[in-house]
Design a protein around this motif. Sequence first.
Motif, mmCIF file in Angstrom:
data_model
loop_
_atom_site.group_PDB
_atom_site.id
_atom_site.type_symbol
_atom_site.label_atom_id
_atom_site.label_comp_id
_atom_site.label_asym_id
_atom_site.label_seq_id
_atom_site.Cartn_x
_atom_site.Cartn_y
_atom_site.Cartn_z
ATOM 1 N N PHE A 1 -37.690 -21.343 -26.979
ATOM 2 C CA PHE A 1 -38.013 -20.874 -28.220
ATOM 3 C C PHE A 1 -37.178 -19.718 -28.424
ATOM 4 C CE2 PHE A 1 -41.570 -23.440 -27.266
ATOM 5 C CZ PHE A 1 -42.003 -24.186 -28.239
ATOM 6 N N ASP A 2 -36.746 -19.556 -29.754
ATOM 7 C CA ASP A 2 -36.152 -18.201 -29.929
ATOM 8 C C ASP A 2 -37.472 -17.563 -30.394
ATOM 9 O OD1 ASP A 2 -33.980 -16.327 -31.284
ATOM 10 O OD2 ASP A 2 -35.367 -16.807 -33.123
ATOM 11 N N LEU A 3 -37.146 -15.801 -30.559
ATOM 12 C CA LEU A 3 -38.548 -15.133 -30.425
ATOM 13 C C LEU A 3 -38.710 -14.720 -32.372
ATOM 14 C CD1 LEU A 3 -40.843 -13.351 -29.190
ATOM 15 C CD2 LEU A 3 -39.230 -11.680 -28.862
ATOM 16 N N ASP A 4 -37.569 -13.742 -32.539
ATOM 17 C CA ASP A 4 -37.922 -13.280 -33.953
ATOM 18 C C ASP A 4 -37.642 -14.370 -34.766
ATOM 19 O OD1 ASP A 4 -38.020 -11.638 -36.151
ATOM 20 O OD2 ASP A 4 -35.750 -11.140 -35.980
ATOM 21 N N GLY A 5 -38.514 -14.683 -35.971
ATOM 22 C CA GLY A 5 -38.538 -15.493 -36.852
ATOM 23 C C GLY A 5 -38.681 -16.867 -36.072
ATOM 24 N N VAL A 6 -39.354 -16.967 -35.078
ATOM 25 C CA VAL A 6 -40.104 -18.566 -34.596
ATOM 26 C C VAL A 6 -41.417 -18.169 -34.073
ATOM 27 C CG1 VAL A 6 -39.600 -20.085 -33.020
ATOM 28 C CG2 VAL A 6 -37.835 -19.316 -34.205
ATOM 29 N N PHE B 1 -36.050 -24.408 -30.731
ATOM 30 C CA PHE B 1 -36.644 -23.894 -31.859
ATOM 31 C C PHE B 1 -35.918 -22.836 -32.287
ATOM 32 C CE2 PHE B 1 -40.374 -26.955 -32.041
ATOM 33 C CZ PHE B 1 -40.158 -27.510 -30.777
ATOM 34 N N GLU B 2 -35.415 -22.851 -33.359
ATOM 35 C CA GLU B 2 -34.340 -21.559 -34.076
ATOM 36 C C GLU B 2 -34.657 -21.280 -35.378
ATOM 37 O OE1 GLU B 2 -32.530 -19.062 -33.624
ATOM 38 O OE2 GLU B 2 -31.938 -18.916 -31.652
ATOM 39 N N ASP B 3 -34.593 -20.077 -35.773
ATOM 40 C CA ASP B 3 -34.629 -19.979 -37.282
ATOM 41 C C ASP B 3 -33.416 -19.356 -37.705
ATOM 42 O OD1 ASP B 3 -34.559 -17.171 -36.009
ATOM 43 O OD2 ASP B 3 -35.632 -16.275 -37.925
ATOM 44 N N ALA B 4 -32.200 -18.891 -36.813
ATOM 45 C CA ALA B 4 -30.952 -18.696 -37.453
ATOM 46 C C ALA B 4 -29.982 -19.597 -37.234
ATOM 47 C CB ALA B 4 -30.560 -17.268 -36.668
HETATM 48 MG MG MG Z 1 -34.268 -15.500 -34.639
#
Ligand code: MG
Length: 215
Positions: A8-13, A168-171
């Motif tokens: 997992f990515d952290l910021d945004g996820v 899992f990513e938001d960017a």
């Molecule tokens: Mg992120």
Amino acid sequence: MNIRACLFDLDGVLVDTARFHYLAWKQLAGRLGFDFAETDNERLKGISRMDSLEILLSIGNVQLTTGEKKQYAEEKNQIYLQYVSQMTPGDILPGVNFFLKELKANNIFVGLGSASKNARLILQKTHLEAMFDVVIDGNLISKAKPDPEVFSLGARLLEVDARETVVFEDAVAGVQAAHNAGMKCIGIGSPEMLAEADLVFPGFENLKLADIRFV
Ligand code: MG
Ligand code: B16
């Protein structure tokens, strides 16, 4: 696909620290004599601290020496840490805890792959640390996403093959990093922005392991 690990990515996820990054950069921009709009903050998501500073300075058309850049990056981080220090488990994004528990119940490894040097502190403040079998953060890597280093290292430490790992990513750069590592990637956010991801969900709310099926 037999999923053995999820990274997992952290910021945004898992948490929304982008707001705190924005407020801290905005304060720094103010000190440097220009305004930093929230729309421009999108450009800093998933980008390392020093690279973010370079983008900020180019927006303000400000030139600094290497020493000054270090000092301002540190200043921004101190402001950011004031926000982080107030974080609680209430800052975890909806559905995340439930989904992580489902992974654990299915004996799937859980790992973190974040560009942030403050990732461990954020996991501690939100009481998420115990859920993670491995934590790869900005202190352990030298190459920023879309380089696969952060995720490849995570899978290597878990001794899991990339083909059995889901990110899992938001960017966009993070999705590319996952693919560059040979892993499947689930985008968290809008399908338009994350068109390169193998599957996209708006968030973890109501998301179940059974929903993750790649064609
Ligand atoms: Mg992120
Ligand atoms: P720090 P992620 C990234 O986190 C943020 O999205 C990005 O805005 C930030 O500049 C970067 O971490 C570095 O953070 O200053 O705390 O080391 O999305 O990779 O979890």
